[in-house]
Design a protein around this motif. Sequence first.
Motif, short mmCIF file in Angstrom:
data_model
loop_
_atom_site.label_atom_id
_atom_site.label_comp_id
_atom_site.label_asym_id
_atom_site.label_seq_id
_atom_site.Cartn_x
_atom_site.Cartn_y
_atom_site.Cartn_z
N MET A 73 0.82 -1.18 -0.07
CA MET A 73 -0.16 0.04 0.10
C MET A 73 0.91 1.10 0.09
N GLU A 181 -7.48 -5.14 8.15
CA GLU A 181 -7.44 -4.84 6.61
C GLU A 181 -7.40 -3.23 6.77
N TYR A 185 -7.82 4.71 -0.83
CA TYR A 185 -7.91 5.30 -2.01
C TYR A 185 -6.64 5.51 -2.65
N ASP A 186 -6.27 4.86 -3.86
CA ASP A 186 -4.97 5.14 -4.35
C ASP A 186 -5.01 6.14 -5.36
N SER A 191 -8.03 4.21 -7.98
CA SER A 191 -8.47 3.07 -7.66
C SER A 191 -8.63 2.74 -6.19
N HIS A 193 -8.99 0.17 -2.99
CA HIS A 193 -8.44 -1.32 -2.52
C HIS A 193 -8.60 -1.58 -0.87
N LYS A 195 -6.92 -4.28 1.55
CA LYS A 195 -5.77 -4.89 1.52
C LYS A 195 -5.60 -5.45 3.00
N THR A 253 -6.43 -11.56 -1.60
CA THR A 253 -6.40 -10.41 -2.26
C THR A 253 -7.88 -10.13 -2.83
N ASN A 255 -10.54 -10.45 -1.27
CA ASN A 255 -11.52 -10.34 -0.25
C ASN A 255 -12.65 -11.18 -0.40
N ARG A 298 -17.05 4.30 -1.34
CA ARG A 298 -16.52 3.86 -2.92
C ARG A 298 -17.56 4.25 -3.80
#
Length: 365
Positions: A73, A181, A185-186, A191, A193, A195, A253, A255, A298
């Motif tokens: 991340m 987890e 937000y990247d 995107s 995620h 993780k 990965t 989820n 999201r």
Amino acid sequence: MKNNMFRMNNRWMIVIGLSFIICHLSFSEAFAQPKKSRVQQQQKAAQQKQQGATSQGGMTKRMEIMYPTAVDMPEEVVWRRDIYREIDLNKEENAGLYDPVEPQGKRLNLFTYIFKLALGNYIPVYEYNLDGNEVLEASAKVDMKTILDNYHIFYEEQDGKVKVDNSDIPSAEVKMYYLKESAYYDQANSSFHIKPIALCPVMLREDDFGGEAAKYPLFWVKYSEVEPYLSRQTIKTSDVNDAAMMNLDDYFTLNKYKGNIYKTANRLGRTLAQVAGNDSTKFTNEQKRIEAELQAFRDGIFGNKEKTDSIDSIAVADPKKAKALRQQRAKEQKSTTRATRSRKSSGGGSSSGGSSRVSVRRERH
């Protein structure tokens, strides 16, 4: 007499002289060695030393080459939320992590696999603190022998190595995991995620009076450290199709696990149980509220899929009307963003620090 003494002295002089000549020739040869040759020897020695260090790393280094870990991340993200979940293996979605209870050839369940990796020093394990917060640093590492002693797991020592038979591994009692987890937000590639960060196997043991089983969290495992090995183990994903298999890395990965939230990272370090007290309804409502917040964020990034689909269906019959609706939605989004920024500049910000700070592209459908 004098002649004998003279002869002995001459012999000693000859011996000393020859020794001096031999030493001189040896040193001359050593120092006369070309510089390039000496550099090559030094490089070779360094290479042998490096190979020795690599052999000590052994299995771990080879595994990292064969099964490289996923991208970590990013350190700087505009939005992130850390969630703690209880992964109950009695649930259908998680049952594959429990099967098989005892090893069947090369097939191992998740706990047996982690247990063997830790026992063989392929991965470190970290102490489970009473407050439930993980510390995934060298200072928190715990020896597996300590785990075995603390939870009365039978083992033998042979040639300085700890050995545990498959029948003594308490995999049947590990019916739950705590999982941390990070949902983030990247902004680099627009995107979202989720993780996995860490896993903690939880052993459930019933008392002699038949009461509710007590929970014994064993240790934390850093997901990024066990991840390279998970690709080698597969689990069943169906009760009606034995050919439906998935490796453990893909399972986490993607989820595929399901778990109830019992805690979020917060400044007071409080769990949901502490927030709700003895009110089970309030506890459940808190879980639903957090799940709704994650979904709302999201949707704020990618847009509501149902609305997008409806616009796409309108576009087939009336392209102009669909274009007008898209423009209207874009204006509404810009208006909401400006209003939020205006509130923040006047000192009134949202407590969650969520989607109002994020300006992103919508996902195309």
